[in-house]
Design a protein around this motif. Structure first.
Motif, short mmCIF file in Angstrom:
data_model
loop_
_atom_site.label_atom_id
_atom_site.label_comp_id
_atom_site.label_asym_id
_atom_site.label_seq_id
_atom_site.Cartn_x
_atom_site.Cartn_y
_atom_site.Cartn_z
N TYR A 555 45.26 82.44 -38.78
CA TYR A 555 44.90 83.38 -37.46
C TYR A 555 45.97 84.51 -37.51
CZ TYR A 555 44.52 84.79 -32.49
OH TYR A 555 44.32 85.32 -31.41
N ARG A 558 44.54 87.20 -39.47
CA ARG A 558 43.39 87.85 -38.68
C ARG A 558 43.89 88.88 -37.65
NH1 ARG A 558 38.41 85.88 -36.81
NH2 ARG A 558 38.25 85.17 -38.86
N HIS A 561 44.64 92.34 -39.28
CA HIS A 561 43.45 92.92 -39.47
C HIS A 561 42.54 93.30 -38.65
CE1 HIS A 561 45.14 91.31 -43.43
NE2 HIS A 561 44.59 92.38 -44.25
N ASP A 562 42.72 92.87 -37.46
CA ASP A 562 41.88 92.82 -36.23
C ASP A 562 42.72 93.53 -35.11
OD1 ASP A 562 40.11 92.74 -34.31
OD2 ASP A 562 39.70 90.71 -34.45
N TYR A 574 39.46 80.91 -33.45
CA TYR A 574 39.38 80.89 -34.83
C TYR A 574 39.34 79.57 -35.42
CZ TYR A 574 41.85 81.35 -39.31
OH TYR A 574 42.26 81.27 -40.51
N ASP A 578 36.16 79.90 -37.71
CA ASP A 578 36.37 80.28 -38.97
C ASP A 578 37.32 79.33 -39.81
OD1 ASP A 578 35.32 82.73 -38.26
OD2 ASP A 578 37.02 84.17 -38.51
#
Length: 834
Positions: A555, A558, A561-562, A574, A578
């Motif tokens: 996470y 994530r 990059h998010d 998440y 994912d």
């Protein structure tokens, strides 16, 4: 009327010739080496340590040559505390503390040692051969050039033995220390004026048969110069009944009653004269034979022969050298009425030692003159009595008053005997000297013992010296202090959080201001989620720990990059989407990691759940720059879910400070909230905190009042006590019957146990204070007094009516808590009877 009394100048009578090589040379060719002596503090010495001090003195004295005089001189001077009220940067409460102690009387102690090498003839001189009785003093030359060199070698050995003891230390006095300089007087002038003020002016010295007068001060002198005046037995220490219990002994040196316990201006002189022991014993053999011959004429002759033979038997059986000794107490006052009281007080002090007090007027002048630094060779021989070194040393004073730390950082406490302020460093200097390896503290004190006053007093001074302070409270103990800080900083500091349903404490565990997720941040997140997921008695398997760690790491990747906002809702989604695919790809079995169970347990903290507000705060609290923060969580202390979670939220705030504030002192003090984080499921968290905080210039402090908490919880011992090198205990007399368990749990020595059990046993009725025991690293410990000013009391008080009075008046004054405290304190002082 013409004055017909004989007078002379001090210069013509002064028996001292010069100071060379830091030694005093007398006009009779005596050589004196001078030392300042550092003794251990009062009430801090164990019986074994008194024996060690006694043994060190004995070994040192045995190295000295014949015809040496050991003169130990202890000064006890009445002083008054004078604060520096003009000091810059001092706070309102700090100035109030200083004013509270202004002019507080106390007894200051100075200890000196003079080793004098003289001759056999000089040691046999009686009072009528004193330099006071001679018309002219003609300097003599030393006959043996080697004797001075040998004597100085012995002095060096003497100094090394005592310094190596680790309990007593000697510092050689320089010529400037002895003679003074243009700005300050030296030791000689201090003695001739009986003053240590630094402004002592030489005055008339009247040495007569009836009285000895130094300026306006008249001396009162008591002597111990006859074996008949001494008790039947002596020892290096004696039991101090006022601070002893049936379970513990408080020990002082045998001579303590004429030391710090005698509260007046006085000097305690202690002499040991090292004659040639063989000559002395031969003389006693001769006397014994004479007494035997005359025994038929008088029974007293027979008794004297028996005593002499017992003395000779002791000397030959144990190889003890025969020496002479003398002790005297010189007290003085400029008030005749007070002088009478001093005479009674000194006599009573000697009687407490089971000695026969003798008020000496005949030899007072010669004894005062002989006690001058460097003039011990003038001591009248008839005033000494024969004994051995060991019993003579038992009458040495072996302790001094409390000393302030030399460190600029620390807290202000008070001396338990006189109430004078002292400065204590419990953190930096002990770390530097290796006394402690961490700054963590463990505080134990039952309700009503003064625990909250001490902790308020400590954290207030830490805050004023630049520390970031975070407090976790369960009883509004710090509300008054926090409101005062907020008032003084106009709301810039002094943040007070209390949990209510309308405004609950909430945060975002995944939020970082700088976007950095280091190992500490990751571990904090995993500990929090593990707490939500598992019960205390349900430790996670290795597979579950790995799965959780991977979920958190995934996470975080994530988030990086998010661009979306990180939060617990995002983590939950998440894991359900994912991370589920990741587990399926890895073929992780359900029995190794039950994802459905994991999501089900965490669902109450997800959007729409019962506690969804706890971990999804959209308001990022800027607490990094706030230096005084209080979290008051009394409302939820019994809530099994909210209490541990909110506690960890608070821990996250501190860990963020710990990681990001470089070079800044940080302190976290946890009251009863530590119970929630000391359970099995969260033990690693608190272990991590206590082991890691020292690396970040921080301190973790836990406070408890229930003795069963520490006795019954192994987690506390492993994670808190073993990692807290500073232990602070308040009045434990409620737990007298349980104290053996407490002693074993905390690893206290018998000396420390005796100190703790002496707390508040002999408090002065004229002062309002509570005592506290502080131990550092198992090697240093003492009992101090927590005494505060009226202004500090009003800021620290936990009495609801008093807090309401302060807050109500502050509200009338526009929120100015300081002004409210000033006015209430002023009114109470006016109401006090004079």
């Amino acid at each position: 009327m013409r004055n017909t009394s004989r007078s002379a100048t001090l210069e013509s009578r002064l028996p001292l010739l010069a100071v060379e090589g830091n030694c005093i040379l007398s006009k009779d060719a005596d050589i004196t080496a001078c030392f300042a002596v550092r003794l251990p503090e009062l009430f801090t010495v164990a019986p074994a340590e008194y024996d060690a001090i006694h043994s060190a003195w004995h070994k040192a004295i045995k190295t000295l040559p014949d015809h040496t005089i050991v003169h130990k001189q202890d000064w006890f001077l009445k002083e008054a505390f004078r604060p520096d009220l003009a000091q810059e940067g001092i706070s309102f409460l700090g100035r109030s503390f200083q004013r509270h102690f202004n002019e507080r009387p106390f007894l200051d102690h100075y200890c000196y040692l003079f080793l004098t090498k003289t001759t056999r003839e000089r040691m046999r001189m009686q009072s009528n051969f004193s330099s006071l009785c001679r018309g002219v003093l003609v300097p003599r030359e030393a006959r043996d050039g080697d004797s001075a060199a040998k004597f100085m070698e012995a002095v060096s050995q003497f100094e090394r033995i005592l310094n190596d003891s680790g309990l007593v230390s000697l510092k050689r006095l320089s010529a400037e220390d002895i003679l003074g300089n243009g700005a300050e007087p030296g030791l000689l002038q201090d003695y001739l004026t009986l003053s240590k003020s630094g402004t002592g002016v030489l005055q008339d010295i009247a040495l007569g048969a009836e009285e000895v007068r130094i300026g306006n001060n008249r001396l009162c002198l008591h002597t111990l110069s006859d074996a008949d005046d001494l008790p039947g037995s002596v020892s290096p220490q004696s039991r101090y009944e006022k601070l002893s219990t049936d379970r513990s002994d408080c020990m002082l040196s045998f001579a303590a009653p004429v030391g710090l316990l005698l509260g007046c201006n006085h000097i305690y002189n202690q002499y040991i004269f090292l004659d040639n022991s063989e000559d002395n014993l031969r003389q006693f053999e001769k006397s014994a034979r004479t007494m035997h011959s005359l025994g038929r004429y008088s029974r007293s002759n027979q008794i004297n022969r028996e005593w002499i033979e017992r003395y000779l038997n002791e000397a030959h059986s144990y190889g003890w050298p025969s020496v002479r000794a003398h002790f005297n107490v010189m007290a003085w006052s400029d008030d005749p009425q007070e002088l009478k009281q001093l005479r009674n007080d000194t006599g009573s002090a000697l009687a407490l030692m089971e000695c026969k007090p003798r008020h000496n007027t005949v030899d007072a002048a010669t004894l005062y003159w002989a006690a001058m630094p460097g003039n011990a060779g003038d001591f009248p021989a008839e005033e000494g009595y024969y004994t051995f070194i060991e019993p003579a040393l038992c009458l040495f004073n072996q302790e001094t008053n409390y000393r302030s730390s030399s460190s600029p950082f620390g807290i202000k406490m008070a001396d338990r005997l006189t109430g004078s302020p002292i400065h204590l460093d419990l953190s930096d200097l002990p770390m530097k000297r290796g006394v402690i390896t961490n700054r963590n503290k463990f505080i134990l004190g039952p309700s009503g013992s003064g625990k909250s006053f001490f902790t308020n007093h400590m954290v207030r001074q830490y805050y004023e010296q630049g520390a970031h302070v975070l407090l976790v409270d369960t009883g509004n103990s710090y509300q008054g202090l926090c409101e005062l800080v907020r008032s003084r900083t106009s709301g810039e500091d002094g943040v007070y959080f209390t949990y209510t349903e309308e405004n609950p404490i909430a945060f975002n565990p995944f939020y970082t201001e700088d976007g950095v997720y280091d190992i500490e941040k990751r571990e904090s997140i995993k500990t929090l989620i593990l707490t939500l997921w598992k019960r205390d008695n349900e430790p996670p398997t290795r597979a579950e720990e790995v799965a959780l760690s991977n979920a958190v790491s995934g996470y975080i990747e994530r988030i990086r990059h998010d661009a979306g906002q990180a939060g617990f809702n995002g983590f939950y989604e998440y894991v359900g989407q994912d991370y589920r695919q990741v587990l399926e790809e890895k073929r992780v079995r359900e029995k190794d990691f039950d994802l459905a169970n994991f999501l089900n347990v965490l669902e109450p903290y997800y959007r729409g759940g019962e506690y969804d507000y706890l971990l999804n705060s959209d308001r990022q609290l800027d607490l990094l720059s706030k230096r005084f923060i209080v979290f008051e969580i009394d409302a939820i202390k019994e809530h099994k879910i909210l209490f541990p979670i909110v506690t960890i939220i608070i821990m996250e705030v501190f860990i963020n400070k710990m990681r990001r504030l470089k070079g800044v002192r940080k302190l976290i003090l946890i009251e009863e909230a530590w119970k929630a984080i000391a359970k099995e499921g969260m033990a690693e968290y608190i272990k991590y905190l206590f082991k890691t905080v020292r690396k970040f210039f921080g301190e973790a402090i836990v406070v408890t009042q229930e003795v069963d908490d520490i006795i019954q919880s192994p987690i506390v011992k492993e994670s808190i006590i073993n990692n807290s090198d500073c232990k602070i205990l308040l009045d434990q007399r409620k737990y007298m019957n349980k104290f053996d368990d407490i002693q074993a749990m905390l690893g206290l020595t018998d000396k420390e146990k005796a100190q703790v059990l002496s707390i508040n046993m002999n408090n002065s009725p004229s002062r309002l204070y509570k005592e506290v025991w502080i131990g550092l690293g198992g090697t240093q410990s003492a009992v101090y007094a927590t005494e505060v000013s009226l202004e500090e009391y009003l800021a620290y008080t936990t009495e609801e009516t008093e807090k309401m009075e302060v807050m109500a008046l502050a509200a009338e004054l526009g929120g100015n808590v300081e002004l409210a405290i000033r006015r209430i304190a002023a009114r109470r002082r006016e109401e006090q009877p004079t």
